[in-house]
Motif scaffolding. Structure first.
Motif, PDB file in Angstrom:
ATOM      1  N   ASP A 138       0.805  -1.212   0.000  1.00  0.00           N
ATOM      2  CA  ASP A 138       0.000   0.000   0.000  1.00  0.00           C
ATOM      3  C   ASP A 138       0.841   1.266   0.000  1.00  0.00           C
ATOM      4  O   ASP A 138       0.303   2.369   0.077  1.00  0.00           O
ATOM      5  N   ARG A 139       2.147   1.116  -0.061  1.00  0.00           N
ATOM      6  CA  ARG A 139       3.019   2.283   0.089  1.00  0.00           C
ATOM      7  C   ARG A 139       3.751   2.665  -1.192  1.00  0.00           C
ATOM      8  O   ARG A 139       4.091   3.826  -1.399  1.00  0.00           O
ATOM      9  N   VAL A 140       4.002   1.680  -2.077  1.00  0.00           N
ATOM     10  CA  VAL A 140       4.807   1.939  -3.265  1.00  0.00           C
ATOM     11  C   VAL A 140       3.989   1.620  -4.519  1.00  0.00           C
ATOM     12  O   VAL A 140       2.929   0.997  -4.455  1.00  0.00           O
ATOM     13  N   SER A 141       4.512   2.034  -5.663  1.00  0.00           N
ATOM     14  CA  SER A 141       3.827   1.782  -6.928  1.00  0.00           C
ATOM     15  C   SER A 141       3.858   0.290  -7.252  1.00  0.00           C
ATOM     16  O   SER A 141       4.634  -0.486  -6.688  1.00  0.00           O
ATOM     17  N   GLU A 142       3.015  -0.102  -8.215  1.00  0.00           N
ATOM     18  CA  GLU A 142       2.922  -1.511  -8.590  1.00  0.00           C
ATOM     19  C   GLU A 142       4.248  -2.025  -9.130  1.00  0.00           C
ATOM     20  O   GLU A 142       4.669  -3.142  -8.817  1.00  0.00           O
ATOM     21  N   ARG A 143       4.928  -1.207  -9.941  1.00  0.00           N
ATOM     22  CA  ARG A 143       6.202  -1.651 -10.519  1.00  0.00           C
ATOM     23  C   ARG A 143       7.266  -1.829  -9.443  1.00  0.00           C
ATOM     24  O   ARG A 143       7.998  -2.819  -9.440  1.00  0.00           O
ATOM     25  N   VAL A 144       7.345  -0.864  -8.519  1.00  0.00           N
ATOM     26  CA  VAL A 144       8.323  -0.973  -7.428  1.00  0.00           C
ATOM     27  C   VAL A 144       8.004  -2.176  -6.554  1.00  0.00           C
ATOM     28  O   VAL A 144       8.901  -2.910  -6.126  1.00  0.00           O
ATOM     29  N   PHE A 145       6.712  -2.394  -6.292  1.00  0.00           N
ATOM     30  CA  PHE A 145       6.324  -3.553  -5.479  1.00  0.00           C
ATOM     31  C   PHE A 145       6.764  -4.847  -6.151  1.00  0.00           C
ATOM     32  O   PHE A 145       7.245  -5.768  -5.476  1.00  0.00           O
ATOM     33  N   ASP A 146       6.600  -4.953  -7.461  1.00  0.00           N
ATOM     34  CA  ASP A 146       7.033  -6.149  -8.184  1.00  0.00           C
ATOM     35  C   ASP A 146       8.533  -6.372  -8.017  1.00  0.00           C
ATOM     36  O   ASP A 146       8.995  -7.508  -7.843  1.00  0.00           O
ATOM     37  N   ASP A 147       9.313  -5.269  -8.081  1.00  0.00           N
ATOM     38  CA  ASP A 147      10.760  -5.388  -7.880  1.00  0.00           C
ATOM     39  C   ASP A 147      11.082  -5.821  -6.450  1.00  0.00           C
ATOM     40  O   ASP A 147      11.957  -6.660  -6.226  1.00  0.00           O
TER      41      ASP A 147
END
Length: 354
Positions: A138-147
């Motif tokens: 819930d804190r970072v973007s979807e792309r960053v979360f995937d990384d």
């Protein structure tokens, strides 16, 4: 939701011990505090207006929150809109969606806290990493979360592969017994998060260089491990020395992993541009993982730990400064090099372990 013309900014957070009016006022205060200069702000939040009346004898907001609101009211021109719904279509729905996600995050956090109180220090590595990842969702973007997810999956795999090497005595016997029953993910479902810090240096310095498929994933690894270290200290009370070691490794990775990627790119380009020597010119060949022992402007010296030949024990390469400036003593680099006219020349460069 903060909107200025076509520009929007989203903030979210959670408090499980606050009522609706207080949450509304907290949202307004957080939004105003995010503004960098005096602004005329039109506020669509009747609950916040009700809570702000505490200074006049009503409402339920805390004195600290009211003081924060007073400070912002003095720094900005606040206009209370007559309706809760903003004029821009979709902003109200988006704000409610953000609030729901923040609420769910708060509930998950509370559940994790309750579980740790009920059975302190008994979470496994697998459970701890999963709880940390839930908070990032819930804190970072979807792309960053995937990384983040990719890096943490590699960390768990690495712990399951190599974590047992540091075990001894009863812990080692416990691991071996469980491994006999079910070897899949045994280390991370058997031991707690206190086993993570000692593994981080090797994970960031070697495992990621081999396993991480993209430079983007490697770039986020250092900052992610710093966040994980601080979270483990906060949530599980890991010893300060362990956390400090993890933070040092994270800072080194934040600096070194992007530099290693750039080094690989530049040195590969240098190898591609250089003419390949004929077999008659080659006086010696090395195809090993070499250790950097000395770095000077335009010169890099390696030690070949696998060499039985004094002529191939120490190798020095002349390189452009834009390459030598990136390299650090202690790095290990997979190479193929040839000796031509008594000078070592790099033919191929592979994995860079920092």
């Amino acid at each position: 939701m903060l909107r200025s013309g076509r520009h929007t900014w989203e903030l979210r957070g959670w408090r499980l011990d606050a009522g609706r009016d207080t949450l509304g006022l907290l949202a307004v205060v957080r939004g105003l505090e995010a503004l960098k200069r005096r602004t005329r702000a039109v506020v669509h939040c009747p609950q916040a207006r009700e809570a702000s009346k505490r200074s006049e004898g009503s409402g339920s907001a805390s004195p600290d929150l009211l003081d924060r609101f007073t400070a912002q009211r003095e720094g900005h021109e606040i206009v209370w809109a007559s309706g809760a719904e903003p004029p821009e279509g979709g902003d109200g729905d988006r704000a409610r969606e953000l609030a729901a996600r923040a609420r769910d995050q708060g509930v998950r956090h509370a559940q994790a806290q309750r579980r740790r109180v009920e059975r302190p220090s008994k979470d496994t590595i697998e459970e701890a990493v999963s709880a940390f990842l839930d908070e990032q969702d819930d804190r970072v973007s979807e792309r960053v979360f995937d990384d983040y997810e990719t890096v943490l999956e590699l960390l768990l795999d690495s712990l399951d592969t190599e974590g047992h090497l540091a075990l001894e005595g009863a812990e080692l016997r416990r691991f071996e017994e469980e491994f006999e029953r079910d070897e899949a993910g045994v280390f991370c479902r058997l031991f707690g998060p206190e086993k993570i810090p000692e593994h981080i240096g090797g994970f960031l310095g070697s495992v990621l260089a081999v396993e991480a498929t993209t430079s983007r994933v490697r770039r986020v690894a250092g900052p992610l491990m710093r966040e994980l270290a601080e979270w483990l200290a906060r949530e599980y009370g890991l010893p300060g020395a362990d956390v400090e070691d993890m933070l040092v490794s994270a800072e080194q990775a934040t600096r070194d992993l992007p530099a290693a990627d750039l080094l690989l790119k530049r040195w590969k380009a240098l190898c591609a541009d250089a003419p390949e020597p004929g077999s008659a010119q080659v006086q010696g060949t090395v195809r090993e993982r070499l250790w950097v022992t000395k770095v000077q402007p335009g010169l890099i010296t390696f030690w070949n730990p696998e060499s039985d030949d004094d002529a191939c024990d120490i190798l020095t390469f002349t390189v452009p400064h834009q390459i030598s400036n990136l390299v650090r003593i202690g790095w290990k680099i997979d190479t193929k090099a040839v000796l031509v006219d008594n000078q070592w020349r790099m033919i191929q460069i592979g994995t860079v372990c920092t």
